[in-house]
Design a protein around this motif. Structure first.
Motif, mmCIF file in Angstrom:
data_model
loop_
_atom_site.group_PDB
_atom_site.id
_atom_site.type_symbol
_atom_site.label_atom_id
_atom_site.label_comp_id
_atom_site.label_asym_id
_atom_site.label_seq_id
_atom_site.Cartn_x
_atom_site.Cartn_y
_atom_site.Cartn_z
ATOM 1 N N MET A 1 1.074 -0.902 0.137
ATOM 2 C CA MET A 1 -0.033 0.235 -0.205
ATOM 3 C C MET A 1 0.764 1.107 -0.077
ATOM 4 O O MET A 1 1.607 1.048 0.718
ATOM 5 C CB MET A 1 -0.608 0.511 1.518
ATOM 6 N N ALA A 2 0.962 2.583 -0.965
ATOM 7 C CA ALA A 2 1.687 3.315 -1.575
ATOM 8 C C ALA A 2 0.888 4.806 -0.447
ATOM 9 O O ALA A 2 -0.295 4.712 -0.968
ATOM 10 C CB ALA A 2 1.844 3.612 -2.779
ATOM 11 N N ILE A 3 1.335 5.665 0.401
ATOM 12 C CA ILE A 3 0.575 6.874 0.804
ATOM 13 C C ILE A 3 1.144 7.623 0.263
ATOM 14 O O ILE A 3 2.513 7.751 -0.146
ATOM 15 C CB ILE A 3 1.490 6.836 2.131
ATOM 16 N N GLU A 4 0.572 8.452 -0.960
ATOM 17 C CA GLU A 4 0.973 9.711 -2.085
ATOM 18 C C GLU A 4 1.151 11.014 -0.465
ATOM 19 O O GLU A 4 0.386 10.389 0.567
ATOM 20 C CB GLU A 4 -0.143 10.078 -1.731
ATOM 21 N N ALA A 5 1.998 11.347 -0.677
ATOM 22 C CA ALA A 5 2.014 13.260 0.121
ATOM 23 C C ALA A 5 0.410 13.238 -0.175
ATOM 24 O O ALA A 5 0.655 14.329 1.070
ATOM 25 C CB ALA A 5 3.345 13.803 -1.183
ATOM 26 N N GLU A 6 0.409 13.938 -0.462
ATOM 27 C CA GLU A 6 -0.960 14.333 0.194
ATOM 28 C C GLU A 6 -1.851 13.887 1.892
ATOM 29 O O GLU A 6 -2.525 14.539 2.413
ATOM 30 C CB GLU A 6 -2.104 14.471 -1.012
ATOM 31 N N GLU A 7 -1.713 12.373 1.819
ATOM 32 C CA GLU A 7 -2.356 11.610 1.987
ATOM 33 C C GLU A 7 -0.987 11.879 3.571
ATOM 34 O O GLU A 7 -2.003 12.355 4.848
ATOM 35 C CB GLU A 7 -2.116 10.239 2.178
ATOM 36 N N VAL A 8 0.436 12.203 3.140
ATOM 37 C CA VAL A 8 0.874 12.773 4.351
ATOM 38 C C VAL A 8 0.409 13.697 5.111
ATOM 39 O O VAL A 8 0.432 14.172 6.687
ATOM 40 C CB VAL A 8 2.278 12.214 4.679
ATOM 41 N N LYS A 9 0.287 14.677 4.834
ATOM 42 C CA LYS A 9 -0.072 16.173 4.606
ATOM 43 C C LYS A 9 -1.604 16.013 5.667
ATOM 44 O O LYS A 9 -1.935 16.646 6.216
ATOM 45 C CB LYS A 9 -0.228 17.104 3.436
ATOM 46 N N VAL A 10 -2.247 15.185 5.268
ATOM 47 C CA VAL A 10 -4.068 15.359 5.646
ATOM 48 C C VAL A 10 -3.650 14.972 7.230
ATOM 49 O O VAL A 10 -4.293 14.922 8.087
ATOM 50 C CB VAL A 10 -4.540 14.370 4.699
ATOM 51 N N ILE A 11 -3.136 13.516 6.974
ATOM 52 C CA ILE A 11 -2.674 13.049 8.419
ATOM 53 C C ILE A 11 -1.842 13.634 9.317
ATOM 54 O O ILE A 11 -2.270 14.107 10.308
ATOM 55 C CB ILE A 11 -1.533 11.562 8.533
ATOM 56 N N ALA A 12 -1.147 14.416 8.867
ATOM 57 C CA ALA A 12 -0.273 15.700 9.486
ATOM 58 C C ALA A 12 -1.223 16.334 9.995
ATOM 59 O O ALA A 12 -0.856 16.659 11.058
ATOM 60 C CB ALA A 12 1.366 16.183 9.276
ATOM 61 N N HIS A 13 -2.053 17.140 9.448
ATOM 62 C CA HIS A 13 -3.095 18.103 9.792
ATOM 63 C C HIS A 13 -3.479 17.142 10.516
ATOM 64 O O HIS A 13 -4.256 17.737 11.842
ATOM 65 C CB HIS A 13 -4.028 18.432 8.749
ATOM 66 N N LEU A 14 -4.110 16.552 10.488
ATOM 67 C CA LEU A 14 -5.129 15.549 12.185
ATOM 68 C C LEU A 14 -4.438 14.742 13.306
ATOM 69 O O LEU A 14 -5.784 15.024 13.863
ATOM 70 C CB LEU A 14 -6.376 14.090 10.633
ATOM 71 N N ALA A 15 -3.295 15.261 13.162
ATOM 72 C CA ALA A 15 -2.999 14.677 13.613
ATOM 73 C C ALA A 15 -2.473 15.887 14.489
ATOM 74 O O ALA A 15 -1.121 15.666 15.815
ATOM 75 C CB ALA A 15 -1.201 13.586 13.686
ATOM 76 N N ARG A 16 -2.005 17.352 13.965
ATOM 77 C CA ARG A 16 -1.771 18.251 14.452
ATOM 78 C C ARG A 16 0.185 18.420 15.081
ATOM 79 O O ARG A 16 0.485 18.910 14.924
ATOM 80 C CB ARG A 16 -2.024 18.189 15.682
ATOM 81 N N ILE A 17 0.237 17.710 13.952
ATOM 82 C CA ILE A 17 1.785 17.428 13.121
ATOM 83 C C ILE A 17 2.536 18.013 12.443
ATOM 84 O O ILE A 17 1.800 17.848 11.211
ATOM 85 C CB ILE A 17 2.455 15.994 13.532
ATOM 86 N N GLY A 18 3.370 19.173 12.901
ATOM 87 C CA GLY A 18 3.843 19.796 12.013
ATOM 88 C C GLY A 18 4.960 19.396 11.045
ATOM 89 O O GLY A 18 6.022 18.983 11.739
ATOM 90 N N ILE A 19 4.459 19.475 9.858
ATOM 91 C CA ILE A 19 6.344 18.487 8.912
ATOM 92 C C ILE A 19 5.816 19.774 7.848
ATOM 93 O O ILE A 19 5.780 20.451 7.358
ATOM 94 C CB ILE A 19 5.619 17.278 8.394
ATOM 95 N N GLU A 20 8.006 19.569 7.561
ATOM 96 C CA GLU A 20 8.250 20.685 6.577
ATOM 97 C C GLU A 20 7.566 20.002 5.186
ATOM 98 O O GLU A 20 8.013 18.752 5.415
ATOM 99 C CB GLU A 20 9.169 20.796 6.633
ATOM 100 N N GLU A 21 7.499 20.969 4.129
ATOM 101 C CA GLU A 21 6.994 20.918 2.908
ATOM 102 C C GLU A 21 7.856 19.302 2.357
ATOM 103 O O GLU A 21 7.893 18.321 1.546
ATOM 104 C CB GLU A 21 6.962 21.607 1.747
ATOM 105 N N ARG A 22 9.614 20.279 2.216
ATOM 106 C CA ARG A 22 10.477 19.503 1.258
ATOM 107 C C ARG A 22 10.579 17.805 2.524
ATOM 108 O O ARG A 22 11.582 17.153 1.852
ATOM 109 C CB ARG A 22 12.082 19.940 2.713
#
Length: 95
Positions: A1-22
């Motif tokens: 199962m592959a996770i896309e970059a957009e899914e990572v952003k959504v997960i980070a938002h839901l988890a209230r985790i700040g991640i850098e775009e790079r």
């Protein structure tokens, strides 16, 4: 199962985790590898394998459940400014 970059952003938002775009692509790759490993483990036939509570078959050393200290309430309360019925009396802090 592959996770896309957009899914990572959504997960980070839901988890209230700040991640850098790079780092998003690296996180997507790492999460995909983890999910792939989980899928691999789930595909193993474990029929007849008894569940274990610990992979090393270790036992936990426990001491007997015995009282080892004396009751020293009166000694500790003897230095308190105010005590009543075994309770410490303190000034009211909420009106």
């Amino acid at each position: 199962m592959a996770i896309e970059a957009e899914e990572v952003k959504v997960i980070a938002h839901l988890a209230r985790i700040g991640i850098e775009e790079r780092n998003v692509t690296d996180y997507a790759s790492s999460l995909s590898e983890i999910l792939g490993f989980v899928e691999q483990m789930n595909s193993v036939d474990t029929t007849g394998v008894e569940p274990m509570s610990h992979p090393l078959d270790a036992t936990q050393r426990l001491r007997p459940d015995e009282v080892t200290e004396d009751d020293r309430r009166e000694h500790y309360q003897s230095g308190a400014p105010a005590v009543e019925a075994g309770l410490y009396l303190v000034p009211r802090v909420v009106e």
